[in-house]
Design an enzyme around this catalytic site. Structure first.
Site, PDB file in Angstrom:
ATOM      1  N   ASN A   9      17.697  -0.850  -5.176  1.00  0.00           N
ATOM      2  CA  ASN A   9      16.830   0.188  -4.609  1.00  0.00           C
ATOM      3  C   ASN A   9      17.089   0.197  -3.106  1.00  0.00           C
ATOM      4  O   ASN A   9      16.647  -0.705  -2.399  1.00  0.00           O
ATOM      5  CB  ASN A   9      15.367  -0.163  -4.918  1.00  0.00           C
ATOM      6  CG  ASN A   9      14.402   0.799  -4.235  1.00  0.00           C
ATOM      7  OD1 ASN A   9      14.818   1.810  -3.663  1.00  0.00           O
ATOM      8  ND2 ASN A   9      13.121   0.480  -4.292  1.00  0.00           N
ATOM      9  N   LYS A  11      16.007   2.157  -0.962  1.00  0.00           N
ATOM     10  CA  LYS A  11      14.834   2.633  -0.220  1.00  0.00           C
ATOM     11  C   LYS A  11      15.259   3.669   0.836  1.00  0.00           C
ATOM     12  O   LYS A  11      16.215   4.404   0.608  1.00  0.00           O
ATOM     13  CB  LYS A  11      14.075   1.444   0.380  1.00  0.00           C
ATOM     14  CG  LYS A  11      13.712   0.403  -0.695  1.00  0.00           C
ATOM     15  CD  LYS A  11      12.714  -0.617  -0.244  1.00  0.00           C
ATOM     16  CE  LYS A  11      12.435  -1.593  -1.379  1.00  0.00           C
ATOM     17  NZ  LYS A  11      11.414  -2.583  -1.071  1.00  0.00           N
ATOM     18  N   HIS A  95       6.930   2.830  -7.771  1.00  0.00           N
ATOM     19  CA  HIS A  95       7.199   1.691  -6.890  1.00  0.00           C
ATOM     20  C   HIS A  95       5.942   1.398  -6.058  1.00  0.00           C
ATOM     21  O   HIS A  95       5.213   2.320  -5.692  1.00  0.00           O
ATOM     22  CB  HIS A  95       8.389   1.999  -5.975  1.00  0.00           C
ATOM     23  CG  HIS A  95       8.875   0.784  -5.247  1.00  0.00           C
ATOM     24  ND1 HIS A  95       8.262   0.322  -4.102  1.00  0.00           N
ATOM     25  CD2 HIS A  95       9.879  -0.081  -5.515  1.00  0.00           C
ATOM     26  CE1 HIS A  95       8.890  -0.781  -3.705  1.00  0.00           C
ATOM     27  NE2 HIS A  95       9.869  -1.043  -4.540  1.00  0.00           N
ATOM     28  N   GLU A  97       5.559   0.770  -3.065  1.00  0.00           N
ATOM     29  CA  GLU A  97       5.501   1.507  -1.790  1.00  0.00           C
ATOM     30  C   GLU A  97       4.997   2.923  -2.025  1.00  0.00           C
ATOM     31  O   GLU A  97       4.283   3.485  -1.192  1.00  0.00           O
ATOM     32  CB  GLU A  97       6.885   1.481  -1.117  1.00  0.00           C
ATOM     33  CG  GLU A  97       7.188   0.102  -0.541  1.00  0.00           C
ATOM     34  CD  GLU A  97       8.646  -0.306  -0.549  1.00  0.00           C
ATOM     35  OE1 GLU A  97       9.527   0.561  -0.651  1.00  0.00           O
ATOM     36  OE2 GLU A  97       8.902  -1.531  -0.470  1.00  0.00           O
ATOM     37  N   GLU A 167       7.214  -6.144 -10.048  1.00  0.00           N
ATOM     38  CA  GLU A 167       7.453  -6.420  -8.637  1.00  0.00           C
ATOM     39  C   GLU A 167       6.143  -6.813  -7.976  1.00  0.00           C
ATOM     40  O   GLU A 167       5.362  -5.938  -7.583  1.00  0.00           O
ATOM     41  CB  GLU A 167       8.006  -5.175  -7.940  1.00  0.00           C
ATOM     42  CG  GLU A 167       9.320  -4.677  -8.491  1.00  0.00           C
ATOM     43  CD  GLU A 167      10.100  -3.879  -7.453  1.00  0.00           C
ATOM     44  OE1 GLU A 167      11.256  -4.219  -7.231  1.00  0.00           O
ATOM     45  OE2 GLU A 167       9.543  -2.937  -6.853  1.00  0.00           O
ATOM     46  N   GLY A 173      10.143  -7.685   0.147  1.00  0.00           N
ATOM     47  CA  GLY A 173      10.566  -7.633   1.544  1.00  0.00           C
ATOM     48  C   GLY A 173       9.986  -8.754   2.387  1.00  0.00           C
ATOM     49  O   GLY A 173      10.044  -8.720   3.614  1.00  0.00           O
ATOM     50  N   SER A 213      12.322  -9.862  -3.275  1.00  0.00           N
ATOM     51  CA  SER A 213      13.136 -10.858  -2.578  1.00  0.00           C
ATOM     52  C   SER A 213      14.164 -11.544  -3.469  1.00  0.00           C
ATOM     53  O   SER A 213      14.418 -12.743  -3.341  1.00  0.00           O
ATOM     54  CB  SER A 213      12.236 -11.893  -1.880  1.00  0.00           C
ATOM     55  OG  SER A 213      11.420 -11.256  -0.905  1.00  0.00           O
TER      56      SER A 213
END
Ligand code: 13P
Length: 249
Positions: A9, A11, A95, A97, A167, A173, A213
Site C-alpha cells: 500500500n 498510500k 483502511h 486511515e 491492521e 507506521g 510495520s
C-alpha cells in the site's frame, strides 16, 4: 493450502514518474516469484501507468479506495468501475486511515465494497483496533464488528475474491509490530467468525493479511503463524529492495 498474498500500500506517496520507476524495479526483482500472490496499490493518478508497466507480469495492481456508485455527483471520488477501467484488479477498502481521517464507517465500507464487487475488483477489506481499544480489552469485539459491518448482506459467492487485512492501528507506521502471538489470536478469531457466517470451507480458503510495520526482518515470523496468510505493507513497500525481501520471505 492458502497461497500467501502480499500487497504494498503505497498510500499518498510517490509521483507518477517515481511510481513507474518503482514498478519497473519490482517487475524485475519479483519476476522469479510463483508461490506468492503479489499486488501494489499506487495513488490514483499513477495507477494506470503502473498497470501498464506491470501488465502481463506476476504483480497485480490495486487502488487504495473506490466509491460504491458507478457514476454521479460525488466530487473527489472515483467509482469502482473507473478503478477497473484504469487497469486495477484489486482495491483496498476501509483502511484505518480512511476510517480515522476521513470518517469512513462500517456502513460506508459496505457501500464501497458493493461497488468493488459489482466492478469485478478483488477487495482487501481492512479492520483493526486502536491502542485505546486494545488496552480496554475490546480488540476482538471491535474487529468482529468491523468484519460483520463491512460484509453484511453479501453471500459467500459474492465474496469469493475477498481478502481481509488485520491492521492494528497502533502498529501502522509506528515501527511497533503486533507480536506473532497477538496477531495470530486476532486472525484466528476473524477466521472463526467467518466460519460462523459463511461456513468452514469459505473460512478455510479466505486469506487474512497482517498489516502494521511489516519489514523484511519480521515478515517470516508473522507468516509462520497458522492464520496469517500474507501482509499489507506500507512504508517498507516503497523501497523495491525491502518489498522484494518481504515477498521472498
Ligand atoms: P506500515 O507498514 O507503514 O506500518 O503501514 C501499514 C499499512 O497501513 C498498510 O496498509
Amino acid at each position: 493450502m492458502r497461497t500467501p498474498f502480499i500487497a504494498g500500500n503505497w498510500k499518498m506517496n510517490r509521483s507518477i514518474g517515481e511510481s513507474i520507476q518503482l514498478a519497473k524495479l519490482l517487475k524485475v526483482k519479483l519476476a522469479d516469484v510463483s508461490q506468492v500472490d503479489i499486488a501494489v496499490c499506487p495513488q490514483f493518478l499513477a495507477l494506470p501507468e503502473v498497470a501498464k508497466v506491470l501488465a502481463g507480469s506476476n504483480i497485480h495492481v490495486g487502488a487504495q479506495n473506490c466509491h460504491g456508485n458507478p457514476s454521479g455527483a460525488f466530487t473527489g471520488e472515483v467509482a469502482a468501475e473507473m478503478v477497473a477501467d484504469a487497469g486495477a484488479t484489486h482495491v483496498i477498502l476501509g483502511h484505518s486511515e480512511r476510517r480515522q481521517i476521513f470518517g469512513e464507517t462500517n456502513q460506508g465500507v459496505r457501500a464501497r465494497l458493493a461497488g468493488a464487487l459489482r466492478a469485478g475488483l478483488h477487495p482487501i477489506v481492512c479492520v483493526g483496533e486502536t491502542l485505546a481499544e486494545r488496552e480496554a480489552g475490546a480488540t476482538i469485539d471491535i474487529v468482529s464488528d468491523q468484519v460483520k459491518g463491512a460484509l453484511e448482506g453479501f453471500d459467500a459467492q459474492a465474496l469469493r475474491h475477498l481478502t481481509l487485512a488485520y491492521e492494528p492501528v497502533w502498529a501502522i507506521g509506528t515501527g511497533k509490530t503486533a507480536s506473532p502471538e497477538q496477531a495470530q489470536e486476532v486472525h484466528a478469531s476473524i477466521r472463526s467468525l467467518i466460519a460462523s457466517l459463511y461456513g468452514q470451507d469459505f473460512a478455510h480458503a479466505l486469506r487474512i493479511q497482517y498489516g502494521g510495520s511489516v519489514k523484511p526482518g519480521n515478515v517470516a515470523e508473522l507468516m509462520a503463524c497458522t492464520d496469517i496468510d500474507g501482509a499489507l505493507v506500507g512504508g517498507a513497500a516503497l523501497d523495491a529492495e525491502s518489498f522484494s525481501n518481504i515477498v521472498h520471505f
